[in-house]
Design a protein around this motif. Structure first.
Motif, PDB file in Angstrom:
ATOM      1  N   TYR A  14      18.252 -69.428  84.842  1.00 59.75           N
ATOM      2  CA  TYR A  14      18.884 -68.579  83.824  1.00 59.75           C
ATOM      3  C   TYR A  14      17.728 -68.033  83.004  1.00 59.75           C
ATOM      4  CZ  TYR A  14      23.356 -70.962  84.718  1.00 59.75           C
ATOM      5  OH  TYR A  14      24.498 -71.461  85.282  1.00 59.75           O
ATOM      6  N   ILE A  17      14.981 -70.494  82.140  1.00 57.81           N
ATOM      7  CA  ILE A  17      15.447 -71.872  82.343  1.00 57.81           C
ATOM      8  C   ILE A  17      15.639 -72.150  83.827  1.00 57.81           C
ATOM      9  CG2 ILE A  17      17.293 -73.526  81.853  1.00 57.81           C
ATOM     10  CD1 ILE A  17      17.883 -71.811  79.323  1.00 57.81           C
ATOM     11  N   ALA A  19      17.346 -74.106  86.198  1.00 56.36           N
ATOM     12  CA  ALA A  19      18.518 -74.988  86.158  1.00 56.36           C
ATOM     13  C   ALA A  19      18.683 -75.807  87.433  1.00 56.36           C
ATOM     14  CB  ALA A  19      19.779 -74.171  85.884  1.00 56.36           C
ATOM     15  N   ALA A  38      25.855 -85.900  85.000  1.00 54.37           N
ATOM     16  CA  ALA A  38      26.179 -85.814  83.577  1.00 54.37           C
ATOM     17  C   ALA A  38      26.281 -84.358  83.129  1.00 54.37           C
ATOM     18  CB  ALA A  38      25.110 -86.545  82.770  1.00 54.37           C
ATOM     19  N   ASN A  39      26.618 -84.150  81.859  1.00 54.59           N
ATOM     20  CA  ASN A  39      26.660 -82.802  81.278  1.00 54.59           C
ATOM     21  C   ASN A  39      25.320 -82.116  81.456  1.00 54.59           C
ATOM     22  OD1 ASN A  39      28.708 -84.158  78.883  1.00 54.59           O
ATOM     23  ND2 ASN A  39      29.213 -82.227  79.848  1.00 54.59           N
ATOM     24  N   GLY A  40      25.366 -80.875  81.882  1.00 53.41           N
ATOM     25  CA  GLY A  40      24.131 -80.094  81.962  1.00 53.41           C
ATOM     26  C   GLY A  40      23.276 -80.404  83.176  1.00 53.41           C
ATOM     27  N   ALA A  41      23.783 -81.217  84.110  1.00 54.75           N
ATOM     28  CA  ALA A  41      22.979 -81.586  85.278  1.00 54.75           C
ATOM     29  C   ALA A  41      22.781 -80.389  86.211  1.00 54.75           C
ATOM     30  CB  ALA A  41      23.659 -82.725  86.036  1.00 54.75           C
ATOM     31  N   GLY A  42      23.733 -79.458  86.184  1.00 59.38           N
ATOM     32  CA  GLY A  42      23.624 -78.280  87.058  1.00 59.38           C
ATOM     33  C   GLY A  42      24.729 -78.202  88.097  1.00 59.38           C
ATOM     34  N   LYS A  43      25.802 -78.934  87.880  1.00 56.27           N
ATOM     35  CA  LYS A  43      26.896 -78.961  88.851  1.00 56.27           C
ATOM     36  C   LYS A  43      27.577 -77.589  88.941  1.00 56.27           C
ATOM     37  CE  LYS A  43      29.097 -82.186  86.544  1.00 56.27           C
ATOM     38  NZ  LYS A  43      28.224 -82.328  85.360  1.00 56.27           N
ATOM     39  N   SER A  44      27.946 -77.064  87.773  1.00 56.59           N
ATOM     40  CA  SER A  44      28.626 -75.753  87.794  1.00 56.59           C
ATOM     41  C   SER A  44      27.687 -74.678  88.316  1.00 56.59           C
ATOM     42  CB  SER A  44      29.096 -75.369  86.388  1.00 56.59           C
ATOM     43  OG  SER A  44      29.999 -76.319  85.904  1.00 56.59           O
ATOM     44  N   THR A  45      26.430 -74.763  87.928  1.00 55.24           N
ATOM     45  CA  THR A  45      25.457 -73.779  88.401  1.00 55.24           C
ATOM     46  C   THR A  45      25.415 -73.775  89.931  1.00 55.24           C
ATOM     47  OG1 THR A  45      24.177 -74.147  86.396  1.00 55.24           O
ATOM     48  CG2 THR A  45      23.051 -73.042  88.204  1.00 55.24           C
ATOM     49  N   GLU A  86      35.404 -74.069  86.415  1.00 57.57           N
ATOM     50  CA  GLU A  86      35.484 -74.992  85.284  1.00 57.57           C
ATOM     51  C   GLU A  86      36.316 -74.355  84.170  1.00 57.57           C
ATOM     52  OE1 GLU A  86      31.950 -77.476  83.995  1.00 57.57           O
ATOM     53  OE2 GLU A  86      31.950 -75.957  82.438  1.00 57.57           O
ATOM     54  N   GLU A 163      35.360 -79.688  88.144  1.00 62.02           N
ATOM     55  CA  GLU A 163      35.973 -80.576  87.154  1.00 62.02           C
ATOM     56  C   GLU A 163      37.472 -80.362  86.963  1.00 62.02           C
ATOM     57  OE1 GLU A 163      33.870 -81.893  83.796  1.00 62.02           O
ATOM     58  OE2 GLU A 163      31.989 -80.922  84.401  1.00 62.02           O
ATOM     59  N   GLN A 195      32.833 -85.089  86.542  1.00 64.19           N
ATOM     60  CA  GLN A 195      32.163 -86.052  85.667  1.00 64.19           C
ATOM     61  C   GLN A 195      32.869 -87.390  85.781  1.00 64.19           C
ATOM     62  OE1 GLN A 195      30.685 -85.387  81.808  1.00 64.19           O
ATOM     63  NE2 GLN A 195      30.989 -83.170  81.931  1.00 64.19           N
TER      64      GLN A 195
HETATM   65  N1  ATP Z   1      24.589 -68.936  80.991  1.00 62.81           N
HETATM   66  C1  ATP Z   1      23.583 -69.806  80.813  1.00 62.81           C
HETATM   67  N2  ATP Z   1      22.449 -69.415  80.214  1.00 62.81           N
HETATM   68  C2  ATP Z   1      21.427 -70.276  80.042  1.00 62.81           C
HETATM   69  N3  ATP Z   1      21.447 -71.544  80.439  1.00 62.81           N
HETATM   70  C3  ATP Z   1      22.552 -71.998  81.048  1.00 62.81           C
HETATM   71  C4  ATP Z   1      23.672 -71.146  81.257  1.00 62.81           C
HETATM   72  N4  ATP Z   1      24.629 -71.869  81.882  1.00 62.81           N
HETATM   73  C5  ATP Z   1      24.121 -73.098  82.046  1.00 62.81           C
HETATM   74  N5  ATP Z   1      22.874 -73.187  81.544  1.00 62.81           N
HETATM   75  C6  ATP Z   1      22.007 -74.366  81.563  1.00 62.81           C
HETATM   76  O1  ATP Z   1      21.847 -74.798  82.899  1.00 62.81           O
HETATM   77  C7  ATP Z   1      21.926 -76.210  82.976  1.00 62.81           C
HETATM   78  C8  ATP Z   1      23.002 -76.612  83.957  1.00 62.81           C
HETATM   79  O2  ATP Z   1      24.263 -76.215  83.457  1.00 62.81           O
HETATM   80  P1  ATP Z   1      25.620 -76.433  84.239  1.00 62.81           P
HETATM   81  O3  ATP Z   1      26.669 -75.690  83.523  1.00 62.81           O
HETATM   82  O4  ATP Z   1      25.411 -76.131  85.654  1.00 62.81           O
HETATM   83  O5  ATP Z   1      25.831 -77.996  84.058  1.00 62.81           O
HETATM   84  P2  ATP Z   1      27.054 -78.902  84.517  1.00 62.81           P
HETATM   85  O6  ATP Z   1      26.487 -79.974  85.355  1.00 62.81           O
HETATM   86  O7  ATP Z   1      28.130 -78.100  85.099  1.00 62.81           O
HETATM   87  O8  ATP Z   1      27.509 -79.518  83.130  1.00 62.81           O
HETATM   88  P3  ATP Z   1      28.990 -79.870  82.593  1.00 62.81           P
HETATM   89  O9  ATP Z   1      29.359 -81.172  83.192  1.00 62.81           O
HETATM   90  O10 ATP Z   1      28.804 -79.961  81.120  1.00 62.81           O
HETATM   91  O11 ATP Z   1      29.888 -78.765  82.989  1.00 62.81           O
HETATM   92  C9  ATP Z   1      22.157 -76.697  81.561  1.00 62.81           C
HETATM   93  O12 ATP Z   1      20.929 -77.099  81.038  1.00 62.81           O
HETATM   94  C10 ATP Z   1      22.662 -75.501  80.834  1.00 62.81           C
HETATM   95  O13 ATP Z   1      22.286 -75.526  79.489  1.00 62.81           O
END
Ligand code: ATP
Ligand code: MG
Lengths: 237, 295
Positions: A14, A17, A19, A38-45, A86, A163, A195
């Motif tokens: 991103y 960043i 990710a 966990a939160n922010g691990a990058g699953k949704s990405t 999500e 999720e 999660q």
């Molecule tokens: N649009 C964005 N712009 C900048 N950084 C982002 C963006 N979306 C996600 N991130 C960053 O990328 C990383 C992975 O985010 P992601 O949403 O994939 O996590 P996740 O595992 O799905 O978390 P959660 O369980 O909270 O949904 C995080 O550090 C987040 O802050």
């Protein structure tokens, strides 16, 4: 069983960043594979990259032998990959029926669509009762069902779930998970992001653990559920 | 004339003018709905539409309906082209960049038109018989009937497209949540192009009808109605289609009442006073929900 989806060393950014840092994973035909972390691990990405909403900076994504990395999202759904995003992201201002019709947007076979609509209503009877209601007025659980029904309407080969248990009461989570198992049994391969590792591992064949953009553990879901590391980090001891 | 009759007469005038505003406001609101852009060039698209209708009638000797159709098609394509060339490259840029670009496009259309057709106003030919219908002391003229008839027909077609067709559903879905619409297989670029085509075609109709109504067109004719239609769209709730129609009609009627009962010099002031009042007391507009904008 054949490999359906193969992700090979992808990197996703991103802006500045980083990710997703070089992850690889595979989903075989007929499986339920879960991606936990966990939160922010990058699953949704990861899911958003598979669906084409994000483009990997490097690496390969192969689906049924075809390279799909970097293809736009509206083409990837035509390949047979459908995502339940999500937070459900239903079209709140449209009716339940219109939401389902949009799920079948890529199709033109009126009869098949009608059949699948009936299949969705059998699976989620509450949606049929509320089919003319505005989707935004549904409860959280019903919205999750609508988002799943909508994704099924494209008749996907691979269903990505981000999720599905988020914000739901325990009883409803159980219901949703048994529906996921059922969808899988009727021939749809599933990649499930959660999660709620306990529930996810209990229905999955295999699992990957994601930590800050890297896969740290992977293997048979039952074995991972029993492993000390996973228990400590994700299953509350 | 009695007061009540004069009131009715102003209502008729106001609804005719309001229909024009409504046709322009629909484009503003549709385009805003899908790419969150206040397309400041929209009034100039309307002006180009008037000129294309004018040339179709004077050069190609067409009657009003074919001229309207040609103007809709050409202006629709122009709107699509503007989006592709000027706005699409900025889709991920900060919103202010695209807003400034829209103002640039507006000047470009105004002065390019001047270059090609000269800045002098043109007299729009009489395309329908100058008939007037008398109902008691009320007068409805042929132009007003034409405006009302065409507006009603277009609203019905638009409602059908937006509510019932697949493309219309894709449009509503993409306006609500572009990303999720893409996950359904909706090609956002196509839907955006389609939105510009429809919005611009509606503005073209308004342009031609204004030519018919006021008999005169010029390259800067789009500025004021463009602003007024923007007020109408905000009044109804920007992004909401029925809101644009109601906003346009309400604005037209208020303007007609102000010109009829106070003085026509206050007509424009009234429109902008409405904008200020709406922004102060109900920024989401008559039809808008009072929610903060999604981020
Ligand atoms: N649009 C964005 N712009 C900048 N950084 C982002 C963006 N979306 C996600 N991130 C960053 O990328 C990383 C992975 O985010 P992601 O949403 O994939 O996590 P996740 O595992 O799905 O978390 P959660 O369980 O909270 O949904 C995080 O550090 C987040 O802050
Ligand atoms: Mg997530």
């Amino acid at each position: 069983m054949g490999t359906m989806l193969k992700i090979d060393n992808i990197n996703v950014y991103y802006g500045a960043i980083h990710a997703i840092k070089g992850i690889s994973l595979e989903v075989h035909e007929g499986e339920i594979v879960t991606l936990i972390g966990a939160n922010g691990a990058g699953k949704s990405t990861t899911l958003r990259t598979i669906s084409g909403l994000l483009k990997p900076k490097s690496g390969k994504i192969t689906f049924l032998g075809k390279d799909i990395a970097g293809k736009p999202a509206h083409e990837i759904v035509r390949e047979g990959i459908s995502q339940v995003p999500e937070g459900r992201r239903i079209f709140a201002e449209m009716s339940v029926l219109e939401n389902l019709e949009l799920g079948a947007f890529i199709r033109n076979d009126a009869d098949g669509i009608k059949e699948d609509m009936e299949m969705v209503f059998r699976r989620f009877p509450r949606l049929e009762e509320r089919k003319d209601q505005q989707a935004g007025t549904l409860s959280g659980g019903e919205q999750q069902m609508l988002a799943m029904g909508r994704a099924l309407m494209s008749r996907p080969k691979l269903l990505l779930l981000d999720e599905p248990s988020m914000g739901l009461a325990p009883l409803l989570i159980r219901e949703i998970f048994s529906i996921i198992e059922d969808i899988n049994k009727t021939g749809t391969t599933i990649l499930l992001v959660e999660q709620n590792a306990n529930m996810a591992l209990s229905i999955a064949d295999r699992a990957y653990v994601l930590e800050t953009g890297r896969i740290t553990l992977s293997g048979d879901a039952g074995k991972l559920a029993a492993s000390e590391d996973v228990r400590k980090a994700y299953l509350g001891g | 004339m009695e007061f009540s009759q004069q009131l009715l007469q102003q209502l008729i005038n106001g609804i005719s003018l309001g229909s024009i505003y409504a046709l322009i406001a629909l484009g503003y609101t549709m385009i805003y709905g899908i790419i969150k852009l206040i397309n400041f060039a929209h009034g100039d698209i309307y002006m180009v539409g008037a000129y294309i209708g004018f040339f179709a009638i004077t050069q190609a000797n067409l009657s009003i309906l074919p001229a309207l159709l040609i103007s809709m098609v050409v202006t629709g394509l122009l709107g699509m082209l503007v989006e592709k060339l000027a706005y699409k490259p900025l889709r991920h840029a900060p919103r202010i960049s695209i807003l400034i670009t829209a103002i640039g496009v507006s000047f470009f259309l105004e002065y390019a038109t001047m270059y090609f057709v000269s800045p002098t106003p043109r007299t729009f030919p009489e395309v329908i018989d100058n008939v007037a219908f008398h109902v008691g002391d009320l007068v409805i003229n042929g132009q007003q009937l034409l405006i009302l008839g065409i507006t009603v027909v277009l609203m019905i077609i638009l409602t059908y497209i937006v509510q019932k067709t697949k493309l219309g559903k894709a449009m509503r879905a993409a306006s609500f949540d572009t990303e999720t619409a893409q996950l359904m297989g909706v090609n956002a670029d196509q839907v955006i192009s389609f939105t510009f085509i429809i919005g611009s075609a509606l503005a073209a109709v308004a342009g031609v009808l204004v030519g018919v109504y006021y008999n005169s067109i010029d390259p800067l004719m789009g500025i004021m109605p463009g602003l007024k239609a923007f007020v109408a769209a905000v009044l109804g709730g920007i992004g909401i289609l029925p809101g644009a129609v109601v906003g346009g009609l309400v604005l037209g009627v208020i303007e007609a009442l102000v010109s009829g009962f106070i003085s026509s010099t206050f007509r424009d002031a009234a429109a902008f006073a409405i904008l200020i009042l709406v922004l102060l007391f109900k920024p989401s507009g008559l039809f808008g929900k009072n929610t903060n904008e999604k981020v």
